[in-house]
Every structure is written in structure tokens, then in C-alpha cells.
Design a protein around this motif. Structure first.
Motif, PDB file in Angstrom:
ATOM      1  N   SER A 252       0.828  -1.213   0.000  1.00 14.76           N
ATOM      2  CA  SER A 252       0.000   0.000   0.000  1.00 14.76           C
ATOM      3  C   SER A 252       0.858   1.256   0.000  1.00 14.76           C
ATOM      4  CB  SER A 252      -0.903   0.001   1.238  1.00 14.76           C
ATOM      5  OG  SER A 252      -1.730  -1.137   1.264  1.00 14.76           O
TER       6      SER A 252
ATOM      7  N   SER B   4      -2.932  -6.338  -0.520  1.00 16.37           N
ATOM      8  CA  SER B   4      -3.349  -4.953  -0.323  1.00 16.37           C
ATOM      9  C   SER B   4      -2.494  -4.036  -1.186  1.00 16.37           C
ATOM     10  CB  SER B   4      -3.208  -4.552   1.154  1.00 16.37           C
ATOM     11  OG  SER B   4      -3.582  -3.202   1.330  1.00 16.37           O
TER      12      SER B   4
ATOM     13  N   ASP C 237      -3.682  -0.659  -1.563  1.00 18.35           N
ATOM     14  CA  ASP C 237      -4.418   0.577  -1.297  1.00 18.35           C
ATOM     15  C   ASP C 237      -3.550   1.809  -1.560  1.00 18.35           C
ATOM     16  OD1 ASP C 237      -6.697  -0.714  -0.540  1.00 18.35           O
ATOM     17  OD2 ASP C 237      -6.210  -0.748   1.594  1.00 18.35           O
ATOM     18  N   ASN C 238      -4.204   2.849  -2.025  1.00 21.40           N
ATOM     19  CA  ASN C 238      -3.566   4.169  -2.180  1.00 21.40           C
ATOM     20  C   ASN C 238      -2.343   4.150  -3.088  1.00 21.40           C
ATOM     21  OD1 ASN C 238      -5.445   5.206  -0.258  1.00 21.40           O
ATOM     22  ND2 ASN C 238      -4.137   4.460   1.394  1.00 21.40           N
TER      23      ASN C 238
ATOM     24  N   SER D 126      -7.614  -5.762  -1.816  1.00 22.17           N
ATOM     25  CA  SER D 126      -7.916  -4.347  -1.590  1.00 22.17           C
ATOM     26  C   SER D 126      -7.120  -3.492  -2.562  1.00 22.17           C
ATOM     27  CB  SER D 126      -7.576  -3.962  -0.146  1.00 22.17           C
ATOM     28  OG  SER D 126      -8.021  -2.671   0.149  1.00 22.17           O
TER      29      SER D 126
ATOM     30  N   ARG E  38      -8.068  -0.046  -3.158  1.00 26.30           N
ATOM     31  CA  ARG E  38      -8.650   1.279  -2.922  1.00 26.30           C
ATOM     32  C   ARG E  38      -7.760   2.393  -3.488  1.00 26.30           C
ATOM     33  NH1 ARG E  38     -11.933   3.703   1.278  1.00 26.30           N
ATOM     34  NH2 ARG E  38     -12.455   1.600   1.998  1.00 26.30           N
ATOM     35  N   LYS E  39      -8.420   3.359  -4.144  1.00 23.73           N
ATOM     36  CA  LYS E  39      -7.756   4.562  -4.665  1.00 23.73           C
ATOM     37  C   LYS E  39      -6.649   4.244  -5.682  1.00 23.73           C
ATOM     38  CE  LYS E  39      -8.572   7.666  -0.755  1.00 23.73           C
ATOM     39  NZ  LYS E  39      -7.955   8.572   0.222  1.00 23.73           N
TER      40      LYS E  39
ATOM     41  N   ASP F 154     -12.192  -4.568  -2.195  1.00 21.89           N
ATOM     42  CA  ASP F 154     -12.314  -3.131  -1.952  1.00 21.89           C
ATOM     43  C   ASP F 154     -11.803  -2.367  -3.177  1.00 21.89           C
ATOM     44  OD1 ASP F 154     -12.416  -0.541  -1.061  1.00 21.89           O
ATOM     45  OD2 ASP F 154     -11.451  -0.957   0.866  1.00 21.89           O
ATOM     46  N   LEU F 155     -12.736  -1.736  -3.882  1.00 25.61           N
ATOM     47  CA  LEU F 155     -12.398  -0.917  -5.054  1.00 25.61           C
ATOM     48  C   LEU F 155     -12.862   0.519  -4.851  1.00 25.61           C
ATOM     49  CD1 LEU F 155     -13.395  -3.492  -7.809  1.00 25.61           C
ATOM     50  CD2 LEU F 155     -11.080  -2.712  -7.303  1.00 25.61           C
ATOM     51  N   ALA F 156     -12.986   0.927  -3.597  1.00 24.22           N
ATOM     52  CA  ALA F 156     -13.455   2.277  -3.298  1.00 24.22           C
ATOM     53  C   ALA F 156     -12.528   3.325  -3.911  1.00 24.22           C
ATOM     54  CB  ALA F 156     -13.537   2.478  -1.786  1.00 24.22           C
ATOM     55  N   GLU F 157     -13.144   4.352  -4.470  1.00 20.54           N
ATOM     56  CA  GLU F 157     -12.440   5.509  -5.040  1.00 20.54           C
ATOM     57  C   GLU F 157     -11.499   5.124  -6.183  1.00 20.54           C
ATOM     58  OE1 GLU F 157     -11.270   8.661  -2.208  1.00 20.54           O
ATOM     59  OE2 GLU F 157     -11.846   7.203  -0.644  1.00 20.54           O
ATOM     60  N   CYS F 158     -11.814   4.014  -6.866  1.00 23.90           N
ATOM     61  CA  CYS F 158     -11.106   3.690  -8.117  1.00 23.90           C
ATOM     62  C   CYS F 158     -11.875   4.391  -9.235  1.00 23.90           C
ATOM     63  CB  CYS F 158     -11.068   2.174  -8.328  1.00 23.90           C
ATOM     64  SG  CYS F 158     -10.049   1.297  -7.136  1.00 23.90           S
TER      65      CYS F 158
END
Length: 539
Positions: A468, A487, A489-490, A510, A512-513, A531-535
Motif C-alpha cells: 500500500s 493490499s 491501497d492508495n 484491496s 482502494r484509490k 475493496d475498489l473504493a475511489e477507483c
């Protein structure tokens, strides 16, 4: 064995209402079988500490008439397991109300304290901390004493544990094997409050069979292990353990040292002895040279923890040694050391005389030291700029977390034994997993400069991977087929996740972003969390 024979005679007398003289314990067992099989009994065996006692008084279910009940209390669960007892329950500690009642029975011969003794009884119960044995012993000890004697006894208990209580508690310790005694004393003096996993690492590094040892101690009710896997111990059992260690007349003859003032006095006056096995010094106030040089006579020291850095709660700052990085070789480490933890080590070099062949684990937080021939190494928050795996061929776990200046991991040879690697919050830019083919957990989180993860050979053991907050652009799951958690993420630059082979074990993914545009889950059939939030570019 004569004691068991008398117990058998007493039980036979109580049940049969006739005097019986036995020639031996085996004779008693035979009589139990002949005379008791038609009797429905309620038999309570209190404080059983050996299987022989159980077998002599209740050796088999066919000894008594069906419907009989045998109740056994013991500090050794194994006694019950071996006899295949059909219901085993842990006994909760007494509540204050129950403890007051039990204390009163033994001290006053009634259910409640005598008038004028209510407050004193409360103080005694708080000292006993719910332990039935301690309540009983204290009640018997205080029976017939006046109020002034109660006050004196309570004051003494705060300073010196009641001898009779410790002697009774010590019965469980005495019956332990020698190795388990050593493990128990290490926990009582050094390791209480640490996690089970941490304690196992420490104890195994010192050559003990830690997993079996902890299991035995828990069965004997000498330690507890919480739901969070933290080692605990009743205050009186801890006192008993420390009392065993401190029976030697002088502190410098103790096998374990944990009181800062005593340790500093021993080291400053060069009074160390070969008797000391473990030393834990939290806040040395003396000169660092004197402290380290004073270890010279402790030839059998296997565990050493010295904390030159400490947290100042008044200022909210970490205090480091003012004479940091002394350029000399005056310190001394015994060659017998198995575990060494030294925060803010104040010298630039390890002692020239130190032979680290016995050392299994080293933790030198806030220092710049690296050492060969280790299995576990933690150098968190160091000033290292590079780390050479060639110096640690047997390394299994490495943590360089928060080493903010770390830029390079030198891997001249394949690190076959490395299983856990954490280099989060570093300046590392690239790494080849092919050089750690048996890696199981790898964390590169918050490495803002990291951009290339090479996988030159398959890593079938890798289960957890965290990259991440990095600059990684692409990753191929094909060479990590047994991954369970990934993971990314970010990772603002991450664009593509290749899934070239089936990944049936991957449960958590995950992303994310990230800049991911598409994702094919056909080869990840058992995914549980995605988790694909804010992709924002996902199509």
C-alpha cells in the motif's frame, strides 16, 4: 504411599461405618472395588496434585454404584484429562461477597465478620484477590487475633507475603520438571504481560521447549493466557515465583534480576556472578560504560534487556542517551547470550570480545547495529541506509519498519529461510521476491518511493502481501498462487492486476484509490472481500 493408605482407610470408614486396616494402597483399591460397587456416594477430592491420589480413591467408574458423583479440585488439569473425567470446569475467582463469607468461616466461625472487623476483613479480601486458597489460609492465620494484630498482619502482607500461602502455592511448582520450572520463573520475573507468541520466541531462543512448557503451566493453573493471547499470572503466584528467585541472600546471586536499583548497584560495583541467567534493566541512570562493563562477570547470562531510551511522560518525548554513539569498545556482552534487546545502544561498535554464535535474536531499536547468525532481527526506527542479507544467512524474521533512510536491501545470496519481512516506511525503490522464495508475509506499506516488485521465481509460500501507498504500476498474481491477502491501497499509479493462473486461496483483495480500469475475477473464485473504493477510472 502411607498417606494414601490412610486416606483410603478414612473414606472406607466414612462410607462403610467400620474401621478397616489396609496392608497397602493396592489392597485399598481392591477393597474399594469389592465393598463400594453397591454404594451410591458423593465423594469430594480436594486439591489433588498427583494422578496416584486420584487412582487410589476413585480409580474407575465401576468402583461405585451408578448415580455416584465424584468431584475433584486440582491445580493440574492433566490429572483430570488422564482419568477421562467427563466434565472439566475452570473455577472462577471468588467475588468479594463470597470471599468475605469464606474468610469469616475460618476467622470467626460464622458467615459474616464479627462486629468491628468489617473494614479489616475487606482489606484482607482485597489482598487475597479472589483466590480461595489464600482466603482460607489468611482466615486460619487471623483466627483468634485482636484488631491490632489484624492491622499488623495486613501491613506485613503488603511487604512480605504470608509464608504459609506461598508454601501451599509452591506445591504446584515443586512438581514441575526442571525445564518447566525455569520457564515459570522467566514468566514470573520477566515475561508476564507479554504475548504468548513473543514469550515463545524468547523462550525458544533460550533453548526451552516453550510451547509444551506454556501448556503444562496453564494446565497447572500457574499461568493464564487471555483471549488476546497475553500471558497472565495471579499476583500471589507471581509473588511466589519471585520469592523462589530471591531466596539467595544477596541480589547478585539471584538467577533473574529485574529491579533497576539492585541491577545498577551490582553493575556499578562489579559484583556480577555466574548465577544470573536473565537481566532486565528498564531505566539505567548511571554511565553507559559502567553499566555495560559491569556485565563482565555474568558468564551464563542468556537473556539481556537494557533500555537506554525511555519515554518521558512529563514532556511527552522519547529520551535518548546523551552520550550516544561512544567511539570505544569498552562494553561487554557475555558470549552465552541467546536473546539481546538493547534500545538506544550508545556505542558505535559491538564489543571486540563478543562471540555471537549463541545469539538467536537481536532487537536494537534506535541503534545502528547489525549482527550475523540470527533467526529474528528487529532494528526498527534506525538510521540504516542499506541492509546486507549476506550477513544473516539464517534469518527467518526481519523488521526494519520506520527505518526512514533505508534505500537498499543487498541480496548477494538467496535468503532461503526468510519467512517474514517488514520494511514499511522506508525509501526502498525495488525488490526481487525471487531472492526470498519461502517468504510467507511481506509488508512494504508506506514506501512512497517503491515502484518495482520483481518476482523472478515462484513464491508458493507467500500468503500476505501489503504494498500500500507505493508507486507500483502493475502486479502479476501468477507467481504467487497461494496468496490469501493482497493490499494495494492508495497506489495512485497502479493500473493493472494480472491474473494468469487460478488463485483459489485469495480471500481479501484491496485496491482502494488505484487507477485500475478493469478486473477479471474468474480465476479468483473464493474471494470474500473486494475493496475498489475511489477507483475513479474503473470501467
Amino acid at each position: 504411599m502411607s498417606g494414601l493408605k490412610k486416606l483410603q482407610e478414612q473414606v472406607l470408614l466414612d462410607v462403610l461405618n467400620e474401621q478397616v486396616t489396609l496392608n497397602s494402597v493396592d489392597d485399598g483399591k481392591n477393597m474399594f472395588k469389592r465393598r463400594m460397587f453397591c454404594k451410591k456416594v458423593l465423594l469430594v477430592l480436594d486439591d489433588v496434585d498427583h494422578i496416584d491420589q486420584f487412582e487410589a480413591l476413585a480409580g474407575g467408574p465401576d468402583w461405585f454404584k451408578p448415580g455416584s458423583r465424584i468431584i475433584v479440585t486440582t491445580r493440574d488439569e492433566q490429572v483430570l484429562v488422564v482419568q477421562r473425567v467427563n466434565l472439566i470446569r475452570d473455577i472462577d475467582l471468588l467475588s468479594d461477597k463470597e470471599a468475605i463469607c469464606l474468610l469469616s468461616r475460618y476467622a470467626f466461625g460464622r458467615e459474616i465478620p464479627s462486629q468491628g472487623y468489617e473494614e479489616l476483613s475487606g482489606k484482607v479480601v482485597r489482598y487475597a484477590a479472589g483466590l480461595p486458597l489464600t482466603v482460607k489460609v489468611l482466615g486460619s492465620f487471623l483466627c483468634g487475633k485482636d484488631e491490632l494484630e489484624w492491622v499488623d498482619a495486613i501491613d506485613r502482607l503488603k511487604r512480605i507475603p504470608l509464608k504459609e500461602t506461598l508454601e501451599k502455592l509452591e506445591l504446584s511448582y515443586i512438581s514441575l520438571e526442571d525445564e518447566y520450572k525455569e520457564i515459570f520463573l522467566d514468566i514470573a520475573c520477566i515475561l508476564k504481560g507479554h504475548t504468548k507468541a513473543y514469550a515463545i520466541r524468547i523462550l525458544e531462543s533460550c533453548g526451552f521447549h516453550a510451547r509444551n512448557g506454556l501448556k503444562v503451566l496453564e494446565q497447572r493453573s500457574l499461568i493464564t493466557i487471555s483471549k488476546d493471547e497475553v500471558l497472565g499470572m495471579h499476583d500471589h503466584i507471581e509473588e511466589m515465583g519471585k520469592n523462589i528467585v530471591r531466596r539467595s541472600r544477596e541480589p547478585n546471586e539471584h538467577s533473574r534480576l529485574w529491579i533497576d536499583e539492585e541491577i545498577e548497584d551490582i553493575l556499578a560495583n562489579d559484583m556480577g556472578t555466574e548465577a544470573t541467567r536473565c537481566l532486565k534493566l528498564n531505566k539505567p541512570r548511571g554511565n553507559a560504560r559502567i553499566v555495560m562493563k559491569g556485565l563482565g562477570k555474568m558468564k551464563n547470562l542468556r537473556y539481556l534487556e537494557v533500555n537506554f531510551a525511555y519515554y518521558d511522560f512529563a514532556t511527552g518525548c522519547l529520551k535518548l542517551n546523551k552520550s550516544r554513539y561512544l567511539n570505544d569498545t569498552s562494553p561487554y556482552f557475555p558470549n552465552s547470550l541467546r536473546y539481546l534487546k538493547c534500545s538506544d545502544y550508545p556505542f558505535l561498535y559491538l564489543p571486540k570480545t563478543f562471540d555471537a554464535n549463541n545469539l538467536v535474536e537481536l532487537d536494537m531499536k534506535y541503534s545502528e547495529m547489525v549482527l550475523k547468525k540470527l533467526k529474528f532481527l528487529s532494528i526498527r526506527e534506525s538510521n540504516l541506509t542499506n541492509f546486507d542479507f549476506g550477513m544473516t544467512p539464517n534469518l527467518e524474521t526481519l523488521s526494519l519498519i520506520n527505518s526512514f533512510n533505508l534505500k537498499e536491501l543487498c541480496t548477494r545470496v538467496s535468503c532461503q529461510k526468510l519467512k517474514h519481512l517488514n520494511i514499511g516506511y522506508s525509501k526502498l525503490r525495488t525488490f526481487d521476491l525471487g531472492l526470498t522464495p519461502n517468504i510467507e508475509r511481506f509488508s512494504l506499506n508506506n514506501c512512497a518511493d517503491f515502484e518495482e516488485l520483481h518476482v523472478s521465481v515462484a513464491c508458493p509460500s507467500l500468503k500476505h502481501l501489503d504494498i500500500s501507498d507505493s508507486k507500483l504500476i502493475t502486479f502479476d498474481l501468477g507467481l504467487t498462487p497461494n496468496l490469501e491477502r493482497l493490499s494495494l491501497d492508495n497506489c495512485d499509479d497502479f493500473e493493472e492486476l494480472h491474473v494468469s493462473v487460478a488463485c483459489p486461496n485469495l480471500k481479501i483483495l484491496s485496491l482502494r484509490k488505484s487507477r485500475l480500469r478493469s478486473l477479471d475475477l474468474e480465476l479468483i473464485p473464493n474471494l470474500e472481500r473486494l475493496d475498489l473504493a475511489e477507483c475513479l477510472e474503473l470501467v
